[in-house]
Design a protein around this motif. Sequence first.
Motif, PDB file in Angstrom:
ATOM      1  N   THR A  92       0.824  -1.198   0.000  1.00 12.15           N
ATOM      2  CA  THR A  92       0.000   0.000   0.000  1.00 12.15           C
ATOM      3  C   THR A  92       0.864   1.256   0.000  1.00 12.15           C
ATOM      4  N   ARG A 101      -8.888   6.726   0.437  1.00  6.82           N
ATOM      5  CA  ARG A 101      -8.952   5.313   0.079  1.00  6.82           C
ATOM      6  C   ARG A 101      -8.632   5.118  -1.392  1.00  6.82           C
ATOM      7  N   ARG A 102      -7.749   4.173  -1.653  1.00  4.77           N
ATOM      8  CA  ARG A 102      -7.304   3.895  -3.008  1.00  4.77           C
ATOM      9  C   ARG A 102      -8.004   2.650  -3.561  1.00  4.77           C
ATOM     10  N   VAL A 104      -8.390  -1.045  -4.900  1.00  2.00           N
ATOM     11  CA  VAL A 104      -7.751  -2.267  -4.408  1.00  2.00           C
ATOM     12  C   VAL A 104      -7.719  -3.288  -5.544  1.00  2.00           C
ATOM     13  N   VAL A 134      -2.214   2.269  -6.203  1.00  2.56           N
ATOM     14  CA  VAL A 134      -3.300   1.397  -5.756  1.00  2.56           C
ATOM     15  C   VAL A 134      -2.803   0.503  -4.625  1.00  2.56           C
ATOM     16  N   VAL A 135      -3.721  -0.075  -3.903  1.00  2.11           N
ATOM     17  CA  VAL A 135      -3.402  -1.090  -2.895  1.00  2.11           C
ATOM     18  C   VAL A 135      -3.506  -2.454  -3.563  1.00  2.11           C
ATOM     19  N   ILE A 174      -9.471  -3.912   4.513  1.00  3.90           N
ATOM     20  CA  ILE A 174      -8.574  -3.176   3.616  1.00  3.90           C
ATOM     21  C   ILE A 174      -8.623  -1.670   3.837  1.00  3.90           C
ATOM     22  N   GLY A 179      -7.091   1.244   1.581  1.00  2.00           N
ATOM     23  CA  GLY A 179      -7.825   0.790   0.412  1.00  2.00           C
ATOM     24  C   GLY A 179      -9.316   1.026   0.536  1.00  2.00           C
ATOM     25  N   ASP A 180      -9.977   1.037  -0.599  1.00  2.00           N
ATOM     26  CA  ASP A 180     -11.422   1.270  -0.651  1.00  2.00           C
ATOM     27  C   ASP A 180     -12.144  -0.061  -0.856  1.00  2.00           C
TER      28      ASP A 180
END
Length: 513
Positions: A92, A101-102, A104, A134-135, A174, A179-180
């Motif tokens: 991440t 939030r990125r 995933v 991105v995650v 996440i 992460g989203d």
Amino acid sequence: MTTAEGPVVRTDAGAVRGREEGGLAVFRGIPFAEPPVGEARFQAPRHARAWDGVREAYEFGPPPPQDMAFQGREGELDAPTGDDWLTVNVWTPDVRAAAGRRPVMVWIYGGAYKAGHAGSPGYDAQYIARDGDVVVVTFNHRVGIEGFARIEGAPANRGLLDQVAALEWVRDNIAAFGGDPAQVTIFGESAGAGAVASLLAMPSARGLFHRAVAQSVPGTFFSDELARDVAAEIAQEAGLPPTAAALATVDPRRLTAAGEALGEKMRQYEDRWGRLAPTVTPFSPVVDGEVLPTTPWEALAAGAGRDVELVVGHNRDEWRLFIVMGGQLGKITEEQAGWALRTFGPGPEGEQAYRAAFPEAAPGELFERVQTDWLFSMPSLRLAEAQVAGGGRAHVYELTWPAPGAGGVLGACHGLDIPLLFGTYEADLGNLLFMGSGVPDQARELSARFRSAWTAFARTGDPGWPAYDPEERLVQVLDAKPEVRAYPEEVTRRLWQDYEFAPLPLLNPGEAD
């Protein structure tokens, strides 16, 4: 939270500490389920037990027991040992909640459903996470006998159930890694793409991901009857009945030898297993009517993936890899070509149809082409067509850039998309595909394009080229000079347009032992 020792994140089972690596926070070996041994052997995954304190997430979890001969290896993998196979790993850019939030991306490895592990160096996700912001999550799932053998007293498709459990972990945890959970893309290659296709068809996976990328989807799915017959032969190799209770008495790592032994003599079962017999791969997802109700093609055509955006594609010369690795390049006879066309062609007139469509093709080309088409290219294209027929959207690609390694004979072969996507040119299969050539600028440019397209799709649902439709059939051709054009394999598409990718049947069941 970041400490002097490394970033710390709290999951629903306890806190974990990762490491700062090249501008990323990386966490390895986080349990998402209990070790599937003892009473949990051959059962659906169970939620990981909570732990106290902070758990160091520095090393990948141990690989699941797997077929070593398939990988050309002997002994153990160079990896941690133990029973805690079901673990996730996270790359991440930022674990701070304030960072936003990125998207995933969750990777599912291939390996013919009998090999593979997330700790493989070829799946180092640092470039995808860093370049795409991105995650990225990777995870282990059970393969081979532990994950896919259809045995009494155990649910079918345990490897797929592991994947559902890993996606549930992503949903629940996440956000703590930046992460989203409302923007999850699954992606996988070969058996991993077969898993992606399966998850699209599984009721238990619904809502756990929102986009999907399937790279070289295999067309092999087993009927329940065939899967049970294959499992009975594996158990017989071990000298046991095909039940969870009996097989659980054998150490998991020793039990893989029974699957390896069967793989070496599957051609003997051609009268019962048909097209499966020459594949030396006695495992695939099972259309059992419950975990996997139907094939992915049937499910998507009925609308199961309507709410999931899809990228799917294949490599032009998929089967070339296996010809080269088997020492068959330039040695295929007319007799062998005829056998392949009769065995794998689309219907009883398959040989005549291929010879008429490709009248100038040499035996080696026909041998390679029909196996590429049957196992990977046509199942991939038909998945896109089923998605569109069911009211969903799909984007199609074909990789045509040839691998430079091994004297340039490999073409755009199976697996080439992995080192290109991950940027791992000197790891695992990349060693062969780039051996002796270095990494040409074309490869680096194409690699950047892969990551850009995949991560853009994870972020927006648009990989950068038009969606596929049954009239124009526009696809992204990935080569030194990528272009969008009508699907290049139109002749082959027409040969297969009326073929149904149904579950492989058990033939002559009355003759089974």
